[in-house]
Design a protein around this motif. Structure first.
Motif, PDB file in Angstrom:
ATOM      1  N   SER A  44      -0.180  -5.498  12.748  1.00 30.73           N
ATOM      2  CA  SER A  44       1.017  -6.301  12.970  1.00 30.73           C
ATOM      3  C   SER A  44       0.741  -7.783  12.733  1.00 30.73           C
ATOM      4  O   SER A  44       1.534  -8.486  12.103  1.00 30.73           O
ATOM      5  N   GLU A  45      -0.397  -8.251  13.210  1.00 31.15           N
ATOM      6  CA  GLU A  45      -0.725  -9.667  13.074  1.00 31.15           C
ATOM      7  C   GLU A  45      -0.992 -10.032  11.619  1.00 31.15           C
ATOM      8  O   GLU A  45      -0.560 -11.085  11.148  1.00 31.15           O
ATOM      9  N   LEU A  46      -1.688  -9.172  10.891  1.00 29.20           N
ATOM     10  CA  LEU A  46      -1.972  -9.452   9.488  1.00 29.20           C
ATOM     11  C   LEU A  46      -0.681  -9.514   8.678  1.00 29.20           C
ATOM     12  O   LEU A  46      -0.581 -10.269   7.712  1.00 29.20           O
ATOM     13  N   GLY A  47       0.297  -8.712   9.069  1.00 34.19           N
ATOM     14  CA  GLY A  47       1.564  -8.689   8.354  1.00 34.19           C
ATOM     15  C   GLY A  47       2.282 -10.031   8.375  1.00 34.19           C
ATOM     16  O   GLY A  47       3.059 -10.345   7.467  1.00 34.19           O
ATOM     17  N   THR A  48       2.023 -10.837   9.395  1.00 33.06           N
ATOM     18  CA  THR A  48       2.652 -12.153   9.485  1.00 33.06           C
ATOM     19  C   THR A  48       1.732 -13.286   9.037  1.00 33.06           C
ATOM     20  O   THR A  48       2.201 -14.340   8.626  1.00 33.06           O
ATOM     21  N   ALA A  49       0.415 -13.074   9.082  1.00 33.19           N
ATOM     22  CA  ALA A  49      -0.529 -14.146   8.762  1.00 33.19           C
ATOM     23  C   ALA A  49      -0.870 -14.221   7.281  1.00 33.19           C
ATOM     24  O   ALA A  49      -1.219 -15.289   6.781  1.00 33.19           O
ATOM     25  N   LEU A  50      -0.772 -13.103   6.556  1.00 34.51           N
ATOM     26  CA  LEU A  50      -1.152 -13.067   5.151  1.00 34.51           C
ATOM     27  C   LEU A  50       0.068 -12.773   4.284  1.00 34.51           C
ATOM     28  O   LEU A  50       1.082 -12.265   4.780  1.00 34.51           O
ATOM     29  N   PRO A  51      -0.002 -13.076   2.966  1.00 34.32           N
ATOM     30  CA  PRO A  51       1.170 -12.901   2.084  1.00 34.32           C
ATOM     31  C   PRO A  51       1.423 -11.441   1.726  1.00 34.32           C
ATOM     32  O   PRO A  51       1.415 -11.047   0.553  1.00 34.32           O
ATOM     33  N   ILE A  52       1.650 -10.613   2.749  1.00 36.53           N
ATOM     34  CA  ILE A  52       1.916  -9.193   2.552  1.00 36.53           C
ATOM     35  C   ILE A  52       3.419  -8.986   2.450  1.00 36.53           C
ATOM     36  O   ILE A  52       4.183  -9.477   3.278  1.00 36.53           O
ATOM     37  N   GLU A  53       3.857  -8.271   1.406  1.00 36.43           N
ATOM     38  CA  GLU A  53       5.284  -8.058   1.211  1.00 36.43           C
ATOM     39  C   GLU A  53       5.882  -7.279   2.371  1.00 36.43           C
ATOM     40  O   GLU A  53       5.259  -6.376   2.929  1.00 36.43           O
ATOM     41  N   ARG A  54       7.110  -7.618   2.725  1.00 29.99           N
ATOM     42  CA  ARG A  54       7.810  -6.894   3.781  1.00 29.99           C
ATOM     43  C   ARG A  54       7.994  -5.434   3.352  1.00 29.99           C
ATOM     44  O   ARG A  54       8.370  -5.141   2.220  1.00 29.99           O
ATOM     45  N   GLY A  55       7.701  -4.524   4.250  1.00 31.08           N
ATOM     46  CA  GLY A  55       7.805  -3.101   3.942  1.00 31.08           C
ATOM     47  C   GLY A  55       6.531  -2.507   3.370  1.00 31.08           C
ATOM     48  O   GLY A  55       6.443  -1.300   3.167  1.00 31.08           O
ATOM     49  N   SER A  56       5.528  -3.353   3.103  1.00 29.99           N
ATOM     50  CA  SER A  56       4.260  -2.844   2.572  1.00 29.99           C
ATOM     51  C   SER A  56       3.521  -2.028   3.631  1.00 29.99           C
ATOM     52  O   SER A  56       3.558  -2.349   4.817  1.00 29.99           O
ATOM     53  N   ASP A  57       2.881  -0.961   3.194  1.00 26.39           N
ATOM     54  CA  ASP A  57       2.062  -0.166   4.104  1.00 26.39           C
ATOM     55  C   ASP A  57       0.743  -0.889   4.356  1.00 26.39           C
ATOM     56  O   ASP A  57       0.021  -1.228   3.418  1.00 26.39           O
ATOM     57  N   ALA A  72     -16.177  -4.391  25.336  1.00 25.45           N
ATOM     58  CA  ALA A  72     -17.014  -4.928  26.410  1.00 25.45           C
ATOM     59  C   ALA A  72     -17.956  -6.009  25.881  1.00 25.45           C
ATOM     60  O   ALA A  72     -18.247  -6.992  26.571  1.00 25.45           O
ATOM     61  N   ALA A  73     -18.434  -5.834  24.639  1.00 29.26           N
ATOM     62  CA  ALA A  73     -19.331  -6.823  24.023  1.00 29.26           C
ATOM     63  C   ALA A  73     -18.574  -8.035  23.492  1.00 29.26           C
ATOM     64  O   ALA A  73     -19.176  -9.050  23.129  1.00 29.26           O
ATOM     65  N   GLY A  74     -17.246  -7.925  23.408  1.00 20.40           N
ATOM     66  CA  GLY A  74     -16.447  -9.046  22.930  1.00 20.40           C
ATOM     67  C   GLY A  74     -16.461  -9.236  21.436  1.00 20.40           C
ATOM     68  O   GLY A  74     -16.113 -10.311  20.941  1.00 20.40           O
ATOM     69  N   ARG A  75     -16.816  -8.188  20.684  1.00 18.93           N
ATOM     70  CA  ARG A  75     -16.918  -8.325  19.227  1.00 18.93           C
ATOM     71  C   ARG A  75     -16.714  -6.958  18.573  1.00 18.93           C
ATOM     72  O   ARG A  75     -17.296  -5.959  19.009  1.00 18.93           O
ATOM     73  N   LEU A  76     -15.883  -6.907  17.522  1.00 14.37           N
ATOM     74  CA  LEU A  76     -15.665  -5.687  16.761  1.00 14.37           C
ATOM     75  C   LEU A  76     -16.628  -5.660  15.577  1.00 14.37           C
ATOM     76  O   LEU A  76     -16.758  -6.646  14.839  1.00 14.37           O
ATOM     77  N   GLU A  77     -17.306  -4.530  15.403  1.00 17.12           N
ATOM     78  CA  GLU A  77     -18.361  -4.452  14.374  1.00 17.12           C
ATOM     79  C   GLU A  77     -17.808  -4.590  12.964  1.00 17.12           C
ATOM     80  O   GLU A  77     -18.337  -5.340  12.142  1.00 17.12           O
ATOM     81  N   ARG A  78     -16.730  -3.865  12.655  1.00 20.36           N
ATOM     82  CA  ARG A  78     -16.228  -3.841  11.279  1.00 20.36           C
ATOM     83  C   ARG A  78     -14.748  -3.462  11.281  1.00 20.36           C
ATOM     84  O   ARG A  78     -14.345  -2.511  11.954  1.00 20.36           O
ATOM     85  N   ILE A  79     -13.950  -4.219  10.566  1.00 22.40           N
ATOM     86  CA  ILE A  79     -12.531  -3.927  10.415  1.00 22.40           C
ATOM     87  C   ILE A  79     -12.232  -3.794   8.928  1.00 22.40           C
ATOM     88  O   ILE A  79     -12.577  -4.671   8.138  1.00 22.40           O
ATOM     89  N   GLU A  80     -11.607  -2.687   8.546  1.00 20.97           N
ATOM     90  CA  GLU A  80     -11.203  -2.465   7.164  1.00 20.97           C
ATOM     91  C   GLU A  80      -9.674  -2.405   7.103  1.00 20.97           C
ATOM     92  O   GLU A  80      -9.042  -1.672   7.862  1.00 20.97           O
ATOM     93  N   VAL A  81      -9.102  -3.189   6.202  1.00 20.53           N
ATOM     94  CA  VAL A  81      -7.649  -3.275   6.076  1.00 20.53           C
ATOM     95  C   VAL A  81      -7.256  -3.027   4.627  1.00 20.53           C
ATOM     96  O   VAL A  81      -7.875  -3.562   3.700  1.00 20.53           O
ATOM     97  N   THR A  82      -6.236  -2.206   4.407  1.00 24.79           N
ATOM     98  CA  THR A  82      -5.675  -2.015   3.068  1.00 24.79           C
ATOM     99  C   THR A  82      -4.173  -2.269   3.133  1.00 24.79           C
ATOM    100  O   THR A  82      -3.513  -1.910   4.108  1.00 24.79           O
ATOM    101  N   ALA A  83      -3.647  -2.915   2.102  1.00 20.09           N
ATOM    102  CA  ALA A  83      -2.214  -3.162   1.981  1.00 20.09           C
ATOM    103  C   ALA A  83      -1.817  -2.886   0.539  1.00 20.09           C
ATOM    104  O   ALA A  83      -2.536  -3.274  -0.392  1.00 20.09           O
ATOM    105  N   ASP A  84      -0.688  -2.214   0.349  1.00 21.59           N
ATOM    106  CA  ASP A  84      -0.335  -1.812  -1.009  1.00 21.59           C
ATOM    107  C   ASP A  84       0.495  -2.849  -1.759  1.00 21.59           C
ATOM    108  O   ASP A  84       0.773  -2.671  -2.944  1.00 21.59           O
ATOM    109  N   ALA A  85       0.903  -3.931  -1.113  1.00 28.74           N
ATOM    110  CA  ALA A  85       1.681  -4.955  -1.809  1.00 28.74           C
ATOM    111  C   ALA A  85       1.428  -6.318  -1.173  1.00 28.74           C
ATOM    112  O   ALA A  85       1.941  -6.619  -0.097  1.00 28.74           O
ATOM    113  N   VAL A  86       0.626  -7.137  -1.866  1.00 28.61           N
ATOM    114  CA  VAL A  86       0.300  -8.484  -1.406  1.00 28.61           C
ATOM    115  C   VAL A  86       0.652  -9.466  -2.519  1.00 28.61           C
ATOM    116  O   VAL A  86       0.349  -9.223  -3.692  1.00 28.61           O
TER     117      VAL A  86
END
Length: 256
Positions: A44-57, A72-86
Protein backbone atom coordinates in the motif's frame (compact mmCIF):
# COMPACT_ATOMS: atom_id res chain seq x y z
CA UNK A 1 -2.41 -54.32 35.89
CA UNK A 2 1.35 -54.09 35.89
CA UNK A 3 1.36 -53.38 32.18
CA UNK A 4 -1.11 -50.48 32.62
CA UNK A 5 0.94 -49.04 35.44
CA UNK A 6 4.10 -49.14 33.33
CA UNK A 7 2.26 -47.25 30.54
CA UNK A 8 0.98 -44.41 32.70
CA UNK A 9 4.28 -42.40 32.79
CA UNK A 10 4.00 -42.05 29.01
CA UNK A 11 0.86 -39.93 29.32
CA UNK A 12 2.57 -36.72 30.53
CA UNK A 13 5.14 -37.05 27.73
CA UNK A 14 2.37 -37.42 25.14
CA UNK A 15 0.50 -34.42 26.54
CA UNK A 16 3.70 -32.39 26.58
CA UNK A 17 4.37 -33.30 22.96
CA UNK A 18 0.87 -32.26 21.92
CA UNK A 19 1.20 -28.94 23.76
CA UNK A 20 4.53 -28.24 22.07
CA UNK A 21 3.01 -29.11 18.71
CA UNK A 22 0.08 -26.76 19.34
CA UNK A 23 2.47 -23.97 20.36
CA UNK A 24 4.51 -24.51 17.18
CA UNK A 25 1.36 -24.41 15.04
CA UNK A 26 0.16 -21.23 16.75
CA UNK A 27 3.56 -19.60 16.23
CA UNK A 28 3.49 -20.49 12.53
CA UNK A 29 -0.03 -19.10 12.19
CA UNK A 30 0.95 -15.93 14.06
CA UNK A 31 4.10 -15.55 11.96
CA UNK A 32 2.18 -15.97 8.69
CA UNK A 33 -0.52 -13.54 9.85
CA UNK A 34 2.02 -10.89 10.79
CA UNK A 35 3.90 -11.46 7.52
CA UNK A 36 0.69 -10.90 5.56
CA UNK A 37 -0.12 -7.70 7.47
CA UNK A 38 3.37 -6.29 6.95
CA UNK A 39 3.40 -7.33 3.28
CA UNK A 40 0.06 -5.60 2.60
CA UNK A 41 1.19 -2.44 4.42
CA UNK A 42 4.37 -2.26 2.32
CA UNK A 43 2.43 -2.77 -0.93
CA UNK A 44 0.00 0.00 0.00
CA UNK A 45 2.77 2.43 0.90
CA UNK A 46 4.77 1.75 -2.26
CA UNK A 47 1.66 2.42 -4.32
CA UNK A 48 1.68 6.03 -3.13
CA UNK A 49 5.44 6.64 -2.82
CA UNK A 50 6.57 5.41 -6.25
CA UNK A 51 5.29 6.16 -9.80
CA UNK A 52 3.12 3.04 -9.94
CA UNK A 53 0.07 3.30 -12.19
CA UNK A 54 -3.30 3.20 -10.48
CA UNK A 55 -4.76 -0.30 -10.73
CA UNK A 56 -1.33 -1.91 -11.19
CA UNK A 57 -0.80 -5.23 -9.45
CA UNK A 58 1.82 -4.87 -6.72
CA UNK A 59 3.18 -8.06 -5.15
CA UNK A 60 5.37 -8.07 -2.05
CA UNK A 61 7.34 -10.98 -0.60
CA UNK A 62 9.28 -10.79 2.66
CA UNK A 63 12.27 -13.11 2.97
CA UNK A 64 13.78 -14.60 6.09
CA UNK A 65 12.63 -17.54 8.19
CA UNK A 66 10.69 -15.90 11.02
CA UNK A 67 8.68 -12.71 10.63
CA UNK A 68 8.29 -12.40 14.40
CA UNK A 69 12.05 -12.68 14.93
CA UNK A 70 12.71 -10.01 12.29
CA UNK A 71 10.23 -7.64 13.92
CA UNK A 72 11.82 -8.28 17.30
CA UNK A 73 15.23 -7.43 15.78
CA UNK A 74 13.80 -4.26 14.25
CA UNK A 75 14.96 -5.10 10.73
CA UNK A 76 13.54 -7.04 7.76
CA UNK A 77 16.12 -9.22 6.00
CA UNK A 78 14.84 -8.95 2.42
CA UNK A 79 11.83 -7.44 0.68
CA UNK A 80 10.99 -8.26 -2.94
CA UNK A 81 8.44 -6.14 -4.79
CA UNK A 82 7.04 -6.53 -8.31
CA UNK A 83 4.69 -4.12 -10.10
CA UNK A 84 3.33 -4.63 -13.59
CA UNK A 85 2.93 -0.95 -14.53
CA UNK A 86 5.36 1.76 -13.42
CA UNK A 87 5.71 5.14 -15.13
CA UNK A 88 8.98 6.93 -15.90
CA UNK A 89 8.04 10.01 -17.82
CA UNK A 90 6.48 9.03 -21.13
CA UNK A 91 7.31 5.32 -20.85
CA UNK A 92 5.75 2.56 -18.78
CA UNK A 93 6.83 -0.97 -17.93
CA UNK A 94 7.08 -3.60 -15.23
CA UNK A 95 9.47 -3.27 -12.29
CA UNK A 96 11.14 -5.58 -9.79
CA UNK A 97 12.70 -4.22 -6.60
CA UNK A 98 14.81 -5.93 -3.93
CA UNK A 99 15.63 -4.25 -0.62
CA UNK A 100 17.90 -5.80 2.02
CA UNK A 101 18.40 -4.93 5.66
CA UNK A 102 15.31 -2.75 5.89
CA UNK A 103 14.94 -1.16 9.36
CA UNK A 104 11.55 -0.67 11.01
CA UNK A 105 12.80 2.74 12.12
CA UNK A 106 12.34 4.65 8.88
CA UNK A 107 14.84 7.31 9.89
CA UNK A 108 17.56 4.66 9.54
CA UNK A 109 18.95 3.51 6.16
CA UNK A 110 18.34 0.18 4.49
CA UNK A 111 21.45 -1.74 3.46
CA UNK A 112 20.68 -1.76 -0.27
CA UNK A 113 17.93 -1.34 -2.83
CA UNK A 114 17.93 -2.35 -6.50
CA UNK A 115 15.19 -1.84 -9.06
CA UNK A 116 15.03 -3.47 -12.49
CA UNK A 117 12.69 -1.64 -14.88
CA UNK A 118 11.49 -3.68 -17.88
CA UNK A 119 10.49 -1.64 -20.93
CA UNK A 120 8.75 -3.78 -23.58
CA UNK A 121 9.43 -3.39 -27.27
CA UNK A 122 6.08 -1.70 -27.90
CA UNK A 123 6.97 1.16 -25.52
CA UNK A 124 10.12 2.12 -27.41
CA UNK A 125 8.11 4.27 -29.82
CA UNK A 126 7.68 6.71 -26.91
CA UNK A 127 11.46 7.20 -26.92
CA UNK A 128 11.69 7.86 -30.66
CA UNK A 129 12.91 11.45 -30.23
CA UNK A 130 15.65 10.22 -27.88
CA UNK A 131 16.81 7.41 -30.15
CA UNK A 132 17.58 9.33 -33.32
CA UNK A 133 17.57 12.80 -34.81
CA UNK A 134 15.61 11.70 -37.89
CA UNK A 135 12.02 10.45 -38.36
CA UNK A 136 11.75 6.69 -37.91
CA UNK A 137 9.50 4.17 -39.66
CA UNK A 138 9.87 1.27 -37.23
CA UNK A 139 11.50 0.64 -33.85
CA UNK A 140 12.11 -2.91 -32.69
CA UNK A 141 14.51 -5.08 -30.72
CA UNK A 142 16.94 -7.27 -32.61
CA UNK A 143 19.29 -9.38 -30.51
CA UNK A 144 21.07 -7.05 -28.10
CA UNK A 145 20.29 -3.89 -30.09
CA UNK A 146 17.38 -1.53 -30.64
CA UNK A 147 16.82 -1.58 -34.39
CA UNK A 148 15.75 1.66 -36.07
CA UNK A 149 14.56 1.59 -39.67
CA UNK A 150 13.80 4.56 -41.88
CA UNK A 151 14.23 6.05 -45.33
CA UNK A 152 16.49 8.98 -46.03
CA UNK A 153 16.16 10.97 -49.26
CA UNK A 154 19.37 11.95 -51.01
CA UNK A 155 18.82 14.07 -54.12
CA UNK A 156 15.18 12.98 -54.01
CA UNK A 157 16.07 9.28 -53.98
CA UNK A 158 14.74 7.27 -50.98
CA UNK A 159 17.49 5.21 -49.37
CA UNK A 160 16.52 2.61 -46.70
CA UNK A 161 18.70 2.88 -43.62
CA UNK A 162 18.86 0.54 -40.61
CA UNK A 163 20.62 1.56 -37.39
CA UNK A 164 21.39 -0.81 -34.53
CA UNK A 165 21.42 1.12 -31.26
CA UNK A 166 23.27 -0.12 -28.16
CA UNK A 167 21.65 1.11 -24.92
CA UNK A 168 23.83 2.14 -21.98
CA UNK A 169 24.00 4.33 -18.88
CA UNK A 170 26.14 7.39 -18.15
CA UNK A 171 25.81 10.30 -15.71
CA UNK A 172 22.28 9.37 -14.69
CA UNK A 173 21.04 9.15 -18.26
CA UNK A 174 20.08 6.36 -20.61
CA UNK A 175 22.36 6.51 -23.64
CA UNK A 176 21.65 5.25 -27.14
CA UNK A 177 24.78 4.73 -29.19
CA UNK A 178 24.68 3.75 -32.91
CA UNK A 179 26.37 0.36 -33.00
CA UNK A 180 25.67 -1.11 -36.45
CA UNK A 181 24.62 0.47 -39.73
CA UNK A 182 23.27 -0.70 -43.06
CA UNK A 183 22.20 1.16 -46.19
CA UNK A 184 20.01 -0.67 -48.68
CA UNK A 185 20.74 -3.87 -46.68
CA UNK A 186 24.49 -3.44 -47.11
CA UNK A 187 26.63 -3.08 -43.97
CA UNK A 188 28.52 0.21 -43.91
CA UNK A 189 30.96 2.04 -41.66
CA UNK A 190 30.30 5.45 -40.15
CA UNK A 191 32.60 7.09 -42.71
CA UNK A 192 30.85 5.33 -45.60
CA UNK A 193 27.49 6.48 -44.25
CA UNK A 194 28.72 10.07 -44.12
CA UNK A 195 29.82 9.72 -47.74
CA UNK A 196 26.36 8.48 -48.77
CA UNK A 197 24.11 10.70 -46.65
CA UNK A 198 26.27 13.80 -46.26
CA UNK A 199 25.05 16.21 -43.53
CA UNK A 200 22.12 13.91 -42.65
CA UNK A 201 24.60 11.33 -41.34
CA UNK A 202 25.33 13.49 -38.31
CA UNK A 203 21.77 13.09 -37.03
CA UNK A 204 21.98 9.33 -37.62
CA UNK A 205 25.35 8.75 -35.96
CA UNK A 206 24.97 10.96 -32.91
CA UNK A 207 24.78 9.28 -29.50
CA UNK A 208 21.57 10.42 -27.87
CA UNK A 209 20.23 10.18 -24.33
CA UNK A 210 17.15 10.18 -22.12
CA UNK A 211 17.39 11.52 -18.58
CA UNK A 212 15.38 9.63 -15.98
CA UNK A 213 16.90 11.27 -12.89
CA UNK A 214 13.99 13.72 -12.59
CA UNK A 215 11.58 10.80 -12.19
CA UNK A 216 13.56 9.06 -9.43
CA UNK A 217 14.50 9.71 -5.80
CA UNK A 218 17.90 11.42 -5.86
CA UNK A 219 19.47 8.62 -3.80
CA UNK A 220 19.14 6.25 -6.76
CA UNK A 221 21.92 5.67 -9.28
CA UNK A 222 21.37 4.48 -12.82
CA UNK A 223 23.64 1.44 -13.02
CA UNK A 224 23.06 -0.15 -16.41
CA UNK A 225 20.78 -0.53 -19.42
CA UNK A 226 20.77 -3.50 -21.75
CA UNK A 227 18.51 -5.79 -23.78
CA UNK A 228 17.17 -8.96 -22.14
CA UNK A 229 14.41 -11.23 -23.36
CA UNK A 230 13.28 -8.72 -25.98
CA UNK A 231 12.97 -5.90 -23.44
CA UNK A 232 15.04 -2.86 -22.54
CA UNK A 233 16.06 -3.45 -18.92
CA UNK A 234 17.21 -0.51 -16.80
CA UNK A 235 18.83 -1.18 -13.42
CA UNK A 236 18.74 1.38 -10.62
CA UNK A 237 20.47 0.98 -7.27
CA UNK A 238 21.00 2.73 -3.95
CA UNK A 239 23.15 1.81 -0.95
CA UNK A 240 22.42 2.89 2.61
CA UNK A 241 19.23 4.59 1.45
CA UNK A 242 16.56 5.96 3.81
CA UNK A 243 13.13 4.76 2.71
CA UNK A 244 11.07 7.51 4.33
CA UNK A 245 8.40 9.49 2.46
CA UNK A 246 10.58 12.60 2.61
CA UNK A 247 13.62 10.83 1.14
CA UNK A 248 11.62 9.17 -1.65
CA UNK A 249 10.01 12.46 -2.65
CA UNK A 250 13.36 14.21 -3.18
CA UNK A 251 13.89 13.56 -6.88
CA UNK A 252 17.07 14.03 -8.86
CA UNK A 253 17.83 16.57 -11.56
CA UNK A 254 18.89 16.29 -15.19
CA UNK A 255 21.97 18.11 -16.56
CA UNK A 256 21.20 21.59 -17.79
Amino acid sequence: MRTAQRGRPLLPAVIGGVVLLLIAVLLVIADNTVRTVVRDAIASELGTALPIERGSDVAVEIGGFSMLAQLAAGRLERIEVTADAVDFGQVSGAAEAVATGVPLDRSQPADSLTIDFYLPEGELVNLADNLSGIPLDTISIDGDEILLETEVRVFGIPIPVSIGIAPGAADGQLTFDPNSLSVSQATVTAEQLRGVLGPVAGAVLQTRSFCIAEFLPEAFTLKSADIRRNELVVRLAADRVILSDEALQQVGACPA
